[in-house]
Design a protein around this motif. Structure first.
Motif, PDB file in Angstrom:
ATOM      1  N   ASP A   1       0.822  -1.207   0.000  1.00  0.00           N
ATOM      2  CA  ASP A   1       0.000   0.000   0.000  1.00  0.00           C
ATOM      3  C   ASP A   1       0.860   1.262   0.000  1.00  0.00           C
ATOM      4  OD1 ASP A   1      -2.499  -1.248  -0.065  1.00  0.00           O
ATOM      5  OD2 ASP A   1      -2.496  -1.564   2.102  1.00  0.00           O
TER       6      ASP A   1
ATOM      7  N   GLN B   1      -7.739   8.869  -0.342  1.00  0.00           N
ATOM      8  CA  GLN B   1      -6.781   7.791  -0.465  1.00  0.00           C
ATOM      9  C   GLN B   1      -7.298   6.502   0.179  1.00  0.00           C
ATOM     10  OE1 GLN B   1      -4.482   8.023  -2.911  1.00  0.00           O
ATOM     11  NE2 GLN B   1      -2.855   7.415  -1.517  1.00  0.00           N
ATOM     12  N   SER B   2      -7.968   6.620   1.326  1.00  0.00           N
ATOM     13  CA  SER B   2      -8.503   5.430   2.001  1.00  0.00           C
ATOM     14  C   SER B   2      -9.560   4.753   1.139  1.00  0.00           C
ATOM     15  CB  SER B   2      -9.088   5.811   3.361  1.00  0.00           C
ATOM     16  OG  SER B   2     -10.177   6.695   3.219  1.00  0.00           O
TER      17      SER B   2
ATOM     18  N   THR C   1      -7.434   3.170  -2.071  1.00  0.00           N
ATOM     19  CA  THR C   1      -6.657   1.955  -1.812  1.00  0.00           C
ATOM     20  C   THR C   1      -7.518   0.707  -1.890  1.00  0.00           C
ATOM     21  OG1 THR C   1      -6.977   2.284   0.580  1.00  0.00           O
ATOM     22  CG2 THR C   1      -4.936   3.112  -0.390  1.00  0.00           C
TER      23      THR C   1
ATOM     24  N   LYS D   1      -4.144  -1.222   5.608  1.00  0.00           N
ATOM     25  CA  LYS D   1      -4.507  -0.042   4.833  1.00  0.00           C
ATOM     26  C   LYS D   1      -4.657   1.178   5.731  1.00  0.00           C
ATOM     27  CE  LYS D   1      -6.563  -2.578   1.025  1.00  0.00           C
ATOM     28  NZ  LYS D   1      -5.453  -2.175   0.136  1.00  0.00           N
ATOM     29  N   LEU D   2      -5.199   0.969   6.927  1.00  0.00           N
ATOM     30  CA  LEU D   2      -5.331   2.061   7.891  1.00  0.00           C
ATOM     31  C   LEU D   2      -3.950   2.557   8.321  1.00  0.00           C
ATOM     32  CD1 LEU D   2      -6.959   3.851   9.824  1.00  0.00           C
ATOM     33  CD2 LEU D   2      -7.028   1.918  11.418  1.00  0.00           C
TER      34      LEU D   2
ATOM     35  N   ILE E   1      -2.333   4.728   5.614  1.00  0.00           N
ATOM     36  CA  ILE E   1      -2.874   6.086   5.577  1.00  0.00           C
ATOM     37  C   ILE E   1      -2.286   6.919   6.716  1.00  0.00           C
ATOM     38  CG2 ILE E   1      -4.972   7.470   5.828  1.00  0.00           C
ATOM     39  CD1 ILE E   1      -4.777   6.121   3.159  1.00  0.00           C
ATOM     40  N   CYS E   2      -2.177   6.329   7.893  1.00  0.00           N
ATOM     41  CA  CYS E   2      -1.615   7.046   9.044  1.00  0.00           C
ATOM     42  C   CYS E   2      -0.149   7.395   8.806  1.00  0.00           C
ATOM     43  CB  CYS E   2      -1.763   6.205  10.309  1.00  0.00           C
ATOM     44  SG  CYS E   2      -3.471   6.034  10.887  1.00  0.00           S
TER      45      CYS E   2
ATOM     46  N   VAL F   1     -11.197   7.184   8.575  1.00  0.00           N
ATOM     47  CA  VAL F   1     -10.810   6.155   7.606  1.00  0.00           C
ATOM     48  C   VAL F   1     -11.627   4.885   7.826  1.00  0.00           C
ATOM     49  CG1 VAL F   1      -8.928   4.642   6.859  1.00  0.00           C
ATOM     50  CG2 VAL F   1      -8.484   7.064   7.263  1.00  0.00           C
TER      51      VAL F   1
ATOM     52  N   GLN G   1     -13.827   2.961   5.082  1.00  0.00           N
ATOM     53  CA  GLN G   1     -13.614   1.548   4.771  1.00  0.00           C
ATOM     54  C   GLN G   1     -14.912   0.756   4.893  1.00  0.00           C
ATOM     55  OE1 GLN G   1     -10.465   0.340   7.442  1.00  0.00           O
ATOM     56  NE2 GLN G   1      -8.866   0.827   5.976  1.00  0.00           N
TER      57      GLN G   1
END
Length: 254
Positions: free
Chosen positions: A11, A65-66, A69, A96-97, A100-101, A155, A159
């Motif tokens: 990712d 972005q979240s 992805t 994925k989280l 993003i972080c 996020v 999701q």
């Protein structure tokens, strides 16, 4: 654990180009503003605007972005690989989280470094009105952690909305919007319902946590943790639910 970090790396690699593009734009805006200030065309206050501008668009971009992805997994048919991996769905969502972080942290660091490089005189002048460098670092770190928690919760909402939308064949956009609305409503109601259970927890004095008395006496800023804990538990439940739905009920061909 190795598979988890492989997903995280995948990712992050997919985000290198947009991450570099956004970082470049932020630095160019700050450089351009610095030149205009040096020429006397713009006032020193423009430096604050140049630093704030990336921070305003940063949360919106990361939420996009979240969504992206996950969307890319369906578009490139890599979602099949995710579903056959010997990993629970919540770990896929967690990777994925975490990506993003990390992107948020990198972009925030780029903005901070850019401000120090291009607006050193303005930063030095601002520091003269603040208690100390240690005070700034402490409060910046606390604000970063709080904002990271808020970003993570948003996020998770995105999701869940995306995964639920992929469980239906049509009107996926409408389903996603309603999922966002209902999930936020659920978290708010759960926080209110569970508040009596946590009233024994004292109110958090943010003014003491941030040592605002060193900046100006008489500032009072408090946070009622009783209602917040229920809301965070609700967000955690939504995260687990997203993993379960992704692992067992999602429509790959949607």
């Amino acid at each position: 654990m190795t598979r988890f970090f492989r997903l995280l790396r995948k990712d992050l690699q997919a985000s290198l180009l947009p991450l570099g593009f956004l970082s470049g734009i932020a630095l160019i805006v700050m450089l351009f503003t610095r030149v205009r200030i040096s020429m006397g065309s713009w006032p020193n206050e423009a430096a604050l605007a140049a630093v704030s501008l990336p921070l305003v668009f940063l949360p919106l971009w990361l939420l996009w972005q979240s969504f992206q992805t996950l969307r890319i997994e369906w578009r490139e048919d890599t979602v099949y690989t995710l579903l056959v991996l010997p990993l629970p769905g919540w770990k896929v969502m967690l990777a994925k989280l975490a990506a993003i972080c990390l992107e948020y942290t990198i972009l925030l660091a780029v903005t901070a470094v850019g401000a120090l490089i291009f607006f050193a005189p303005q930063v030095q002048q601002a520091m003269e009105n603040l208690p100390s460098l240690l005070w700034v670092i402490r409060n910046f770190s606390l604000v970063y952690l709080f904002s990271l928690g808020v970003l993570a919760s948003m996020v998770i909402f995105v999701q869940l909305a995306f995964v639920v939308s992929k469980m239906v064949g049509r009107v996926q956009g409408l389903i996603a919007i309603w999922t966002l609305f209902l999930s936020s409503w659920f978290v708010e109601v759960l926080g209110a319902l569970m508040e009596p259970l946590f009233r024994w927890i004292p109110v958090l004095s943010l003014d003491r946590l941030f040592r605002l008395d060193e900046l100006r006496a008489g500032i009072v800023f408090e946070l009622n943790l009783a209602s917040e804990i229920g809301s965070w538990l609700g967000i955690l439940a939504l995260f687990v639910l997203t993993g379960v739905l992704f692992e067992h009920f999602v429509e790959v061909s949607g």
